[in-house]
Motif scaffolding. Structure first.
Motif, PDB file in Angstrom:
ATOM      1  N   MET A 124       0.803  -1.219   0.000  1.00 13.82           N
ATOM      2  CA  MET A 124       0.000   0.000   0.000  1.00 13.82           C
ATOM      3  C   MET A 124       0.834   1.267   0.000  1.00 13.82           C
ATOM      4  N   GLY A 125       1.940   1.265   0.758  1.00  8.45           N
ATOM      5  CA  GLY A 125       2.802   2.451   0.805  1.00  8.45           C
ATOM      6  C   GLY A 125       3.333   2.819  -0.569  1.00  8.45           C
ATOM      7  N   GLU A 126       3.758   1.819  -1.340  1.00  8.83           N
ATOM      8  CA  GLU A 126       4.278   2.053  -2.686  1.00  8.83           C
ATOM      9  C   GLU A 126       3.173   2.551  -3.615  1.00  8.83           C
ATOM     10  N   ILE A 127       1.984   2.011  -3.453  1.00 11.97           N
ATOM     11  CA  ILE A 127       0.860   2.432  -4.295  1.00 11.97           C
ATOM     12  C   ILE A 127       0.550   3.907  -4.069  1.00 11.97           C
ATOM     13  N   ILE A 128       0.494   4.305  -2.803  1.00  7.08           N
ATOM     14  CA  ILE A 128       0.213   5.713  -2.483  1.00  7.08           C
ATOM     15  C   ILE A 128       1.296   6.624  -3.039  1.00  7.08           C
ATOM     16  N   ALA A 129       2.568   6.219  -2.856  1.00  8.64           N
ATOM     17  CA  ALA A 129       3.687   7.044  -3.316  1.00  8.64           C
ATOM     18  C   ALA A 129       3.674   7.201  -4.830  1.00  8.64           C
ATOM     19  N   SER A 130       3.061   6.250  -5.550  1.00 10.06           N
ATOM     20  CA  SER A 130       3.029   6.304  -7.016  1.00 10.06           C
ATOM     21  C   SER A 130       1.923   7.212  -7.538  1.00 10.06           C
ATOM     22  N   HIS A 131       1.147   7.816  -6.649  1.00 11.82           N
ATOM     23  CA  HIS A 131       0.080   8.742  -7.037  1.00 11.82           C
ATOM     24  C   HIS A 131       0.297  10.103  -6.373  1.00 11.82           C
ATOM     25  N   PRO A 132       1.421  10.761  -6.644  1.00 12.14           N
ATOM     26  CA  PRO A 132       1.718  12.014  -5.947  1.00 12.14           C
ATOM     27  C   PRO A 132       0.699  13.110  -6.222  1.00 12.14           C
ATOM     28  N   ASP A 133       0.169  13.167  -7.441  1.00 10.49           N
ATOM     29  CA  ASP A 133      -0.786  14.230  -7.763  1.00 10.49           C
ATOM     30  C   ASP A 133      -2.082  14.069  -6.980  1.00 10.49           C
ATOM     31  N   LYS A 134      -2.507  12.820  -6.772  1.00  8.99           N
ATOM     32  CA  LYS A 134      -3.776  12.581  -6.099  1.00  8.99           C
ATOM     33  C   LYS A 134      -3.657  12.664  -4.585  1.00  8.99           C
ATOM     34  N   PHE A 135      -2.485  12.271  -4.074  1.00 10.35           N
ATOM     35  CA  PHE A 135      -2.386  12.116  -2.614  1.00 10.35           C
ATOM     36  C   PHE A 135      -1.459  13.134  -1.986  1.00 10.35           C
ATOM     37  N   LEU A 136      -0.187  13.115  -2.410  1.00  9.25           N
ATOM     38  CA  LEU A 136       0.783  13.993  -1.752  1.00  9.25           C
ATOM     39  C   LEU A 136       0.465  15.460  -2.005  1.00  9.25           C
ATOM     40  N   GLY A 137      -0.128  15.762  -3.136  1.00  9.50           N
ATOM     41  CA  GLY A 137      -0.493  17.139  -3.408  1.00  9.50           C
ATOM     42  C   GLY A 137      -1.537  17.664  -2.441  1.00  9.50           C
ATOM     43  N   VAL A 138      -2.524  16.826  -2.128  1.00 13.33           N
ATOM     44  CA  VAL A 138      -3.565  17.230  -1.182  1.00 13.33           C
ATOM     45  C   VAL A 138      -2.980  17.370   0.213  1.00 13.33           C
ATOM     46  N   LEU A 139      -2.089  16.442   0.577  1.00 12.36           N
ATOM     47  CA  LEU A 139      -1.449  16.535   1.891  1.00 12.36           C
ATOM     48  C   LEU A 139      -0.619  17.806   1.991  1.00 12.36           C
ATOM     49  N   GLY A 140       0.046  18.129   0.890  1.00 14.59           N
ATOM     50  CA  GLY A 140       0.844  19.352   0.884  1.00 14.59           C
ATOM     51  C   GLY A 140      -0.019  20.573   1.118  1.00 14.59           C
ATOM     52  N   LEU A 141      -1.215  20.567   0.562  1.00 16.94           N
ATOM     53  CA  LEU A 141      -2.147  21.676   0.779  1.00 16.94           C
ATOM     54  C   LEU A 141      -2.531  21.776   2.250  1.00 16.94           C
ATOM     55  N   SER A 142      -2.799  20.630   2.889  1.00 10.49           N
ATOM     56  CA  SER A 142      -3.138  20.627   4.313  1.00 10.49           C
ATOM     57  C   SER A 142      -1.983  21.179   5.146  1.00 10.49           C
ATOM     58  N   TYR A 143      -0.759  20.762   4.791  1.00  9.48           N
ATOM     59  CA  TYR A 143       0.410  21.226   5.537  1.00  9.48           C
ATOM     60  C   TYR A 143       0.631  22.718   5.341  1.00  9.48           C
ATOM     61  N   ARG A 144       0.489  23.182   4.113  1.00 12.24           N
ATOM     62  CA  ARG A 144       0.761  24.599   3.836  1.00 12.24           C
ATOM     63  C   ARG A 144      -0.286  25.510   4.427  1.00 12.24           C
ATOM     64  N   ASN A 145      -1.451  24.979   4.725  1.00 11.83           N
ATOM     65  CA  ASN A 145      -2.483  25.779   5.384  1.00 11.83           C
ATOM     66  C   ASN A 145      -2.309  25.825   6.901  1.00 11.83           C
ATOM     67  N   LEU A 146      -1.314  25.112   7.403  1.00 11.75           N
ATOM     68  CA  LEU A 146      -1.034  25.182   8.835  1.00 11.75           C
ATOM     69  C   LEU A 146      -0.512  26.564   9.207  1.00 11.75           C
ATOM     70  N   PRO A 147      -0.861  27.072  10.381  1.00 11.95           N
ATOM     71  CA  PRO A 147      -0.191  28.280  10.875  1.00 11.95           C
ATOM     72  C   PRO A 147       1.310  28.019  10.983  1.00 11.95           C
ATOM     73  N   ASN A 148       2.119  29.025  10.713  1.00 16.32           N
ATOM     74  CA  ASN A 148       3.573  28.829  10.691  1.00 16.32           C
ATOM     75  C   ASN A 148       4.118  28.251  11.992  1.00 16.32           C
ATOM     76  N   HIS A 149       3.502  28.652  13.135  1.00 20.00           N
ATOM     77  CA  HIS A 149       4.053  28.184  14.396  1.00 20.00           C
ATOM     78  C   HIS A 149       3.816  26.694  14.618  1.00 20.00           C
ATOM     79  N   LEU A 150       2.871  26.076  13.868  1.00 12.67           N
ATOM     80  CA  LEU A 150       2.595  24.648  14.037  1.00 12.67           C
ATOM     81  C   LEU A 150       3.452  23.761  13.132  1.00 12.67           C
ATOM     82  N   LYS A 151       4.037  24.334  12.092  1.00 11.89           N
ATOM     83  CA  LYS A 151       4.772  23.514  11.122  1.00 11.89           C
ATOM     84  C   LYS A 151       5.955  22.756  11.728  1.00 11.89           C
ATOM     85  N   PRO A 152       6.801  23.387  12.539  1.00  9.63           N
ATOM     86  CA  PRO A 152       7.909  22.612  13.117  1.00  9.63           C
ATOM     87  C   PRO A 152       7.442  21.496  14.040  1.00  9.63           C
ATOM     88  N   PHE A 153       6.311  21.678  14.706  1.00 10.07           N
ATOM     89  CA  PHE A 153       5.792  20.625  15.576  1.00 10.07           C
ATOM     90  C   PHE A 153       5.398  19.399  14.747  1.00 10.07           C
TER      91      PHE A 153
END
Length: 478
Positions: free
Chosen positions: A70-99
């Motif tokens: 499953m891990g390899e399958i998810i990693a092979s779909h960066p546009d569908k999965f990692l892109g959305v996760l990146g959006l969630s991370y980038r919407n974090l307040p700056n002070h929460l990112k290092p945590f």
């Protein structure tokens, strides 16, 4: 949005793979539910995996192969999965990112105790001053809850009081994390399946996490910058780094050594020269040297001495208040002894002074406290959890007197405690909510008067005597 439970995860997976009628071969249900469970309640993950399943043969062998990869399958779909996760991370307040990013210093799927994580955050200096009159621990607990509410960190285990006890990063988030920390130079992470990247040039970061099988090659540590602030080491082999390599990291604040089978003989004198060290976790065959007192910035010390007791040298008490009652903000204390019964004489806690602020207290292993000493803990007005494990107390009878009243105690746990008789009334434990007994083979009866405790919600018994079980059923019935 809360993560889906297993039932709803399985329904969503079925709907996307087999259609809205959930018409699937019965032999695929068990492995299908295993795949759904591995998605850990994230609809996005279920959607990506369902898309993959729709393109493979719907056989037991194919689904078992998907479950393994499953891990390899998810990693092979960066546009569908990692892109959305990146959006969630980038919407974090700056002070929460290092945590959030610091969670990745632990290996994939590693269960992280929250108290350890919070102490590491403090040592890393992510918060220099409290935002209000709250302690740093309270502020960082709130930050942790915030990350959990965003589904970036998952809860593995909670305390009976609903506080988070163990947490971790969703294992499918790990690929995104590794990309982000390298891009931002927040931390360098080296894993078993990654070729050594430090072989040609020095790395300029400040934090390093090595999650590899062997550290017998010191080359990677020689290439680390001397200004390194944090080093996390994980290993399960007997080959380990020589302690001398740490001597040049004069600015090191955090040094954690996990899962080590091989103990150090000489690492401690080297480490005690690291003046700026705030957090230290180490295992050694040697005694703690008196030079440990020179670490005047040390906030958290986790020291395990193999094959023998770990004791603090007398000189170290110059820097650590020996009367525990002066630790007025101490809320949790866990004492563990690995001594055998015949090695050590019983210990008395009658003359020990615990702070009134203490809420959680655990004794695990051979201490040999008489039950009369345990009764003296009623003097702790805020004590909510008391756990006695593995022969922490000795004697066959625990008799509570009328004036032995644990006013605030809500959780009481006994594990491998050898007492046979427990004499107590509901007045002794007026606030008790949960009673847990594990492997108390000799206990004849739980005090029947506990039926009068109006706050009591549950009694758990694990591998106890049938007599104790019978008394618990009587309490439940009455």
């Amino acid at each position: 949005m809360n993560p889906l439970n297993l039932e709803h995860s399985w329904k969503l997976l079925c709907a996307k793979v087999f259609g809205p009628e959930y018409d699937h071969p019965p032999e695929l249900e068990e492995i299908g539910k295993q795949i759904a469970e591995k998605c850990q309640g994230l609809p996005l993950t279920i959607s990506v995996i369902a898309g993959h399943l729709s393109k493979v043969a719907r056989t037991l062998e194919s689904l078992m192969d998907v479950s393994r990869t499953m891990g390899e399958i998810i990693a092979s779909h960066p546009d569908k999965f990692l892109g959305v996760l990146g959006l969630s991370y980038r919407n974090l307040p700056n002070h929460l990112k290092p945590f959030f990013l610091s969670i990745g210093s632990f290996p994939e799927d590693y269960p992280v105790e929250t108290w350890r994580l919070i102490q590491l955050w403090i040592a890393e200096g992510f918060i220099r001053r409290p935002e209000s009159d709250k302690s740093l621990e309270k502020v960082e607990e709130n930050y942790l809850e915030d990350l959990i509410s965003r589904n970036l960190i998952i809860v593995n285990k909670r305390r009976f009081s609903s506080q988070i006890k163990v947490c971790g990063m969703h294992y499918l988030l790990h690929e995104f994390y590794l990309t982000e920390v390298e891009m931002t130079k927040f931390m360098h992470v080296e894993r078993n399946d990654v070729v050594l990247t430090l072989s040609t040039q020095k790395y300029n970061g400040r934090r390093f996490s090595f999650q590899i099988n062997s550290y017998s090659d010191d080359r990677r540590f020689k290439l680390l910058p001397s200004v390194a602030r944090s080093i996390y080491l994980f290993s399960k082999t007997h080959k380990f780094v020589r302690p001398e390599v740490f001597s040049r990291f004069h600015l090191l604040r955090v040094l954690t050594i996990f899962d080590v089978n091989e103990s150090f003989l000489s690492i401690l004198p080297v480490i005690t020269k690291l003046f700026h060290l705030r957090y230290l976790q180490v295992r050694s065959l040697a005694k703690l040297p008196t030079s440990i007192s020179e670490l005047q910035n040390l906030q958290t010390l986790m020291y395990e001495r193999s094959y023998n007791h770990a004791t603090l040298p007398e000189k170290s008490w110059v820097n650590f208040p020996i009367d525990m009652s002066s630790l007025t903000k101490l809320e949790a204390l866990k004492c563990v002894s690995n001594a055998f019964l015949s090695w050590t004489p019983p210990i008395s806690i009658k003359e020990s002074f615990f702070p009134a602020s203490l809420k959680r207290l655990t004794f695990a292993g051979w201490f040999g406290f008489p039950w009369e000493d345990i009764s003296t803990l009623v003097k702790l007005p805020n004590l909510e959890e008391l756990k006695l494990k593995d022969h922490a107390a000795i004697g066959y009878v625990w008799r509570l007197r009328d004036d032995d009243i644990f006013e605030s105690l809500k959780l009481l746990l006994f594990q491998k405690v050898l007492f046979t008789n427990w004499v107590a009334s509901s007045d002794n434990l007026p606030s008790l909510k949960d009673l847990v007994l594990k492997k108390c083979d000799n206990l004849k009866e739980i005090p029947i008067d506990f039926r009068e405790i109006c706050t009591l919600e549950s009694i758990e018994l694990h591998n106890c005597s049938p007599f104790a079980e019978d008394s618990a059923r009587k309490i439940e019935k009455e």
